[in-house]
Design an enzyme around this catalytic site. Structure first.
Site, PDB file in Angstrom:
ATOM      1  N   ASN A 132      40.215  42.365  20.918  1.00 22.92           N
ATOM      2  CA  ASN A 132      40.120  42.799  19.512  1.00 22.92           C
ATOM      3  C   ASN A 132      40.473  44.275  19.378  1.00 22.92           C
ATOM      4  O   ASN A 132      40.126  45.099  20.230  1.00 22.92           O
ATOM      5  CB  ASN A 132      38.738  42.475  18.913  1.00 22.92           C
ATOM      6  CG  ASN A 132      37.580  43.092  19.656  1.00 22.92           C
ATOM      7  OD1 ASN A 132      37.640  43.295  20.853  1.00 22.92           O
ATOM      8  ND2 ASN A 132      36.510  43.392  18.943  1.00 22.92           N
ATOM      9  N   GLU A 168      40.279  47.246  16.579  1.00 25.50           N
ATOM     10  CA  GLU A 168      39.690  47.606  15.285  1.00 25.50           C
ATOM     11  C   GLU A 168      40.363  48.840  14.685  1.00 25.50           C
ATOM     12  O   GLU A 168      41.181  49.505  15.317  1.00 25.50           O
ATOM     13  CB  GLU A 168      38.180  47.828  15.462  1.00 25.50           C
ATOM     14  CG  GLU A 168      37.482  46.562  15.927  1.00 25.50           C
ATOM     15  CD  GLU A 168      35.967  46.681  15.985  1.00 25.50           C
ATOM     16  OE1 GLU A 168      35.428  47.800  15.896  1.00 25.50           O
ATOM     17  OE2 GLU A 168      35.320  45.618  16.126  1.00 25.50           O
ATOM     18  N   CYS A 206      41.438  40.212  15.566  1.00 27.07           N
ATOM     19  CA  CYS A 206      40.641  39.524  16.587  1.00 27.07           C
ATOM     20  C   CYS A 206      41.428  39.405  17.896  1.00 27.07           C
ATOM     21  O   CYS A 206      42.663  39.389  17.896  1.00 27.07           O
ATOM     22  CB  CYS A 206      40.293  38.116  16.121  1.00 27.07           C
ATOM     23  SG  CYS A 206      39.126  38.044  14.758  1.00 27.07           S
ATOM     24  N   GLU A 226      41.770  36.735  19.734  1.00 27.33           N
ATOM     25  CA  GLU A 226      42.552  35.497  19.808  1.00 27.33           C
ATOM     26  C   GLU A 226      43.919  35.666  19.152  1.00 27.33           C
ATOM     27  O   GLU A 226      44.952  35.282  19.704  1.00 27.33           O
ATOM     28  CB  GLU A 226      41.826  34.339  19.100  1.00 27.33           C
ATOM     29  CG  GLU A 226      40.478  33.977  19.699  1.00 27.33           C
ATOM     30  CD  GLU A 226      39.328  34.732  19.054  1.00 27.33           C
ATOM     31  OE1 GLU A 226      39.455  35.950  18.825  1.00 27.33           O
ATOM     32  OE2 GLU A 226      38.299  34.100  18.781  1.00 27.33           O
ATOM     33  N   CYS A 267      36.867  32.825  15.010  1.00 27.48           N
ATOM     34  CA  CYS A 267      36.548  32.907  13.577  1.00 27.48           C
ATOM     35  C   CYS A 267      37.457  31.957  12.790  1.00 27.48           C
ATOM     36  O   CYS A 267      38.420  31.393  13.323  1.00 27.48           O
ATOM     37  CB  CYS A 267      36.706  34.343  13.074  1.00 27.48           C
ATOM     38  SG  CYS A 267      38.414  34.811  12.774  1.00 27.48           S
ATOM     39  N   CYS A 320      41.238  32.775  12.839  1.00 23.02           N
ATOM     40  CA  CYS A 320      41.865  32.463  14.132  1.00 23.02           C
ATOM     41  C   CYS A 320      42.043  30.955  14.284  1.00 23.02           C
ATOM     42  O   CYS A 320      43.045  30.490  14.835  1.00 23.02           O
ATOM     43  CB  CYS A 320      41.033  33.020  15.284  1.00 23.02           C
ATOM     44  SG  CYS A 320      41.129  34.826  15.402  1.00 23.02           S
TER      45      CYS A 320
HETATM   46  N1  THU Z   1      36.202  39.152  16.757  1.00 22.56           N
HETATM   47  C1  THU Z   1      37.150  38.625  17.579  1.00 22.56           C
HETATM   48  O1  THU Z   1      37.925  39.359  18.203  1.00 22.56           O
HETATM   49  N2  THU Z   1      37.225  37.280  17.701  1.00 22.56           N
HETATM   50  C2  THU Z   1      36.375  36.406  17.094  1.00 22.56           C
HETATM   51  O2  THU Z   1      36.546  35.207  17.215  1.00 22.56           O
HETATM   52  C3  THU Z   1      35.255  36.908  16.301  1.00 22.56           C
HETATM   53  C4  THU Z   1      35.279  38.353  15.979  1.00 22.56           C
HETATM   54  C5  THU Z   1      36.113  40.617  16.641  1.00 22.56           C
HETATM   55  C6  THU Z   1      36.527  41.188  15.326  1.00 22.56           C
HETATM   56  C7  THU Z   1      35.801  42.505  15.336  1.00 22.56           C
HETATM   57  O3  THU Z   1      36.581  43.447  16.035  1.00 22.56           O
HETATM   58  C8  THU Z   1      34.539  42.227  16.147  1.00 22.56           C
HETATM   59  O4  THU Z   1      34.771  41.022  16.833  1.00 22.56           O
HETATM   60  C9  THU Z   1      33.288  42.118  15.316  1.00 22.56           C
HETATM   61  O5  THU Z   1      33.448  41.209  14.306  1.00 22.56           O
END
Ligand code: THU
Length: 161
Positions: free
Chosen positions: A62, A64, A73, A75, A112, A115
């Site tokens: 991930n 940000e 994310c 994925e 999520c 994704c």
């Molecule tokens: N996140 C992911 O990378 N994958 C997921 O399936 C759920 C959430 C990340 C997004 C964000 O950077 C952090 O987790 C908190 O939500």
């Protein structure tokens, strides 16, 4: 009106030791991918690893941003990177896991909703069920095909471009 039920089959593995060598490798790659996560806002380091039909493993984590919705994310980072670099090589399996302060979480990290929607189209392109491994510090859940995680999917656009 009829009451309907939707059954979702999946496998639960007690530990990484119970996984096949191929699945275990993918989970370990996903854990390694958490190390490249950029998550200064959530401190939630997610790692994804996918296996292409050729056997190539592609990692993602991930990423940000201070403008929160601009982040991505793990994925989708892996999925989009894989298709942009190897568009002819279908995705066969994807593993996802998260760590906090360098320790894999005791809870499962499920993909999520956004994704899952991207996984649908990835699977459609591959024309084969996409194996999804959801990791935690101990147990691993395996879903054979995205329809197990997203049974009612938006895919009825009249025409695909
Ligand atoms: N996140 C992911 O990378 N994958 C997921 O399936 C759920 C959430 C990340 C997004 C964000 O950077 C952090 O987790 C908190 O939500």
């Amino acid at each position: 009106m009829k009451k309907m039920t939707c059954v979702i089959p999946y496998e639960e593995y007690e530990s990484f030791d119970e996984l096949s060598a191929q699945d275990r490798q993918l989970m370990e790659e996903a854990i390694a991918a958490t190390e490249t996560s950029y998550a200064p806002y959530s401190n939630f380091n997610v790692g994804a690893a996918l296996r292409l039909r050729s056997g190539r493993i592609v990692r993602g984590s991930n990423q940000e941003n201070a403008a929160y919705p601009s982040g991505l994310c793990a994925e989708r980072t892996a999925l989009f990177y894989a298709h942009s670099a190897w568009p002819q090589d279908p995705v066969e399996a994807l593993a996802v896991v998260a760590s906090v302060d360098g320790t894999v979480t005791p809870t499962f990290t499920y993909p999520c909703g956004a994704c899952r929607q991207v996984l649908v189209e990835t699977e459609q392109r591959a024309q084969a069920p996409l194996r999804i491994l959801v990791g935690s510090a101990q147990k691993v859940l395996v879903f054979e095909g995205i329809s197990s995680l997203l049974p009612f999917v938006f895919d009825n656009l009249p025409e695909k471009h």
